[in-house]
Write a protein that holds these residues in place. Structure first.
Motif, mmCIF file in Angstrom:
data_model
loop_
_atom_site.group_PDB
_atom_site.id
_atom_site.type_symbol
_atom_site.label_atom_id
_atom_site.label_comp_id
_atom_site.label_asym_id
_atom_site.label_seq_id
_atom_site.Cartn_x
_atom_site.Cartn_y
_atom_site.Cartn_z
ATOM 1 N N TRP A 5 0.817 -1.203 0.000
ATOM 2 C CA TRP A 5 0.000 0.000 0.000
ATOM 3 C C TRP A 5 0.855 1.259 0.000
ATOM 4 O O TRP A 5 2.019 1.244 0.379
ATOM 5 C CB TRP A 5 -0.970 0.025 1.169
ATOM 6 N N VAL A 24 -2.239 -5.965 7.416
ATOM 7 C CA VAL A 24 -3.437 -5.166 7.203
ATOM 8 C C VAL A 24 -3.651 -4.187 8.359
ATOM 9 O O VAL A 24 -4.118 -3.066 8.153
ATOM 10 C CB VAL A 24 -4.668 -6.071 7.000
ATOM 11 N N LYS A 25 -3.269 -4.555 9.564
ATOM 12 C CA LYS A 25 -3.442 -3.668 10.723
ATOM 13 C C LYS A 25 -2.726 -2.332 10.528
ATOM 14 O O LYS A 25 -3.252 -1.282 10.884
ATOM 15 C CB LYS A 25 -2.953 -4.342 12.002
ATOM 16 N N SER A 28 -4.785 -0.306 8.219
ATOM 17 C CA SER A 28 -5.973 0.161 8.951
ATOM 18 C C SER A 28 -5.621 1.324 9.879
ATOM 19 O O SER A 28 -6.388 2.290 9.971
ATOM 20 C CB SER A 28 -6.580 -0.985 9.771
ATOM 21 N N ASP A 29 -4.482 1.247 10.519
ATOM 22 C CA ASP A 29 -4.036 2.349 11.381
ATOM 23 C C ASP A 29 -3.840 3.627 10.576
ATOM 24 O O ASP A 29 -4.238 4.713 11.010
ATOM 25 C CB ASP A 29 -2.744 1.988 12.106
ATOM 26 N N PHE A 31 -5.298 4.390 7.705
ATOM 27 C CA PHE A 31 -6.620 4.855 7.310
ATOM 28 C C PHE A 31 -7.296 5.593 8.472
ATOM 29 O O PHE A 31 -7.864 6.671 8.275
ATOM 30 C CB PHE A 31 -7.491 3.693 6.834
ATOM 31 N N ASN A 32 -7.210 5.040 9.662
ATOM 32 C CA ASN A 32 -7.810 5.698 10.831
ATOM 33 C C ASN A 32 -7.153 7.048 11.110
ATOM 34 O O ASN A 32 -7.841 8.004 11.489
ATOM 35 C CB ASN A 32 -7.746 4.784 12.050
ATOM 36 N N ARG A 35 -8.610 9.346 8.588
ATOM 37 C CA ARG A 35 -9.991 9.694 8.967
ATOM 38 C C ARG A 35 -9.977 10.818 9.994
ATOM 39 O O ARG A 35 -10.800 11.737 9.937
ATOM 40 C CB ARG A 35 -10.725 8.495 9.568
ATOM 41 N N ASP A 109 -17.220 4.778 5.190
ATOM 42 C CA ASP A 109 -17.137 3.493 5.895
ATOM 43 C C ASP A 109 -17.414 2.330 4.950
ATOM 44 O O ASP A 109 -16.740 1.297 5.010
ATOM 45 C CB ASP A 109 -18.105 3.447 7.080
ATOM 46 N N TRP A 112 -14.334 1.851 2.762
ATOM 47 C CA TRP A 112 -13.276 1.167 3.490
ATOM 48 C C TRP A 112 -13.589 -0.333 3.581
ATOM 49 O O TRP A 112 -12.702 -1.169 3.468
ATOM 50 C CB TRP A 112 -13.060 1.771 4.871
ATOM 51 N N HIS A 116 -11.249 -3.390 2.366
ATOM 52 C CA HIS A 116 -10.938 -4.515 3.253
ATOM 53 C C HIS A 116 -11.324 -5.846 2.597
ATOM 54 O O HIS A 116 -10.554 -6.813 2.646
ATOM 55 C CB HIS A 116 -11.653 -4.336 4.594
#
Length: 133
Positions: A5, A24-25, A28-29, A31-32, A35, A109, A112, A116
């Motif tokens: 990514w 993936v975590k 995700s972090d 992306f958060n 956000r 959401d 996302w 995922h």
């Protein structure tokens, strides 16, 4: 499960095009974090294949998802009706804002969730209806 990514830097607000391979975590972090900043742009692909690439561009609650299936073909995921008919929404594509009609705007959401699902399955067809650009 690992993923390749690249994403907007939360610190500088600019797209950092150098891909990284991580779990993936970590994605995700990021992306958060984006956000929390209110907007961002993320590209993802399998670590074992150059294509397909899925991109998520969002600003607030509005997002657009692109699919790059090969070096010459790109698609947009059909929107989910989050904005009124004939409305336009601007989201960051790489480092510039681009306008999209309601036909291609999704709830962030939900977008996302599409990313995922793509990471888990490595397939774009089951994610929704795509329109070629």
């Amino acid at each position: 499960m690992s993923v390749m990514w690249a994403a907007t830097s939360p610190e500088f607000g600019l797209f950092h095009p150098v891909e990284r391979r991580s779990e993936v975590k970590d994605l995700s972090d990021r992306f958060n974090d984006l956000r929390s900043c209110g907007q961002g742009y993320v590209e993802v692909r399998s670590p074992t294949r150059e294509f397909p690439v899925l991109s998520l561009a969002f600003r607030g609650d509005h997002a657009v998802v692109h699919l790059i299936s090969d070096a010459e073909r790109m698609f947009l995921l059909v929107g989910d009706g989050i904005v009124p008919s004939s409305a336009e929404v601007e989201v960051p594509i790489v480092d510039d804002l681009a306008a999209f009609t309601d036909d291609f705007v999704l709830d962030t959401d939900r977008a996302w969730g599409v990313v995922h699902d793509f990471i888990q399955t490595r397939a774009a067809d089951p994610l929704g209806e795509w329109r070629e650009l």
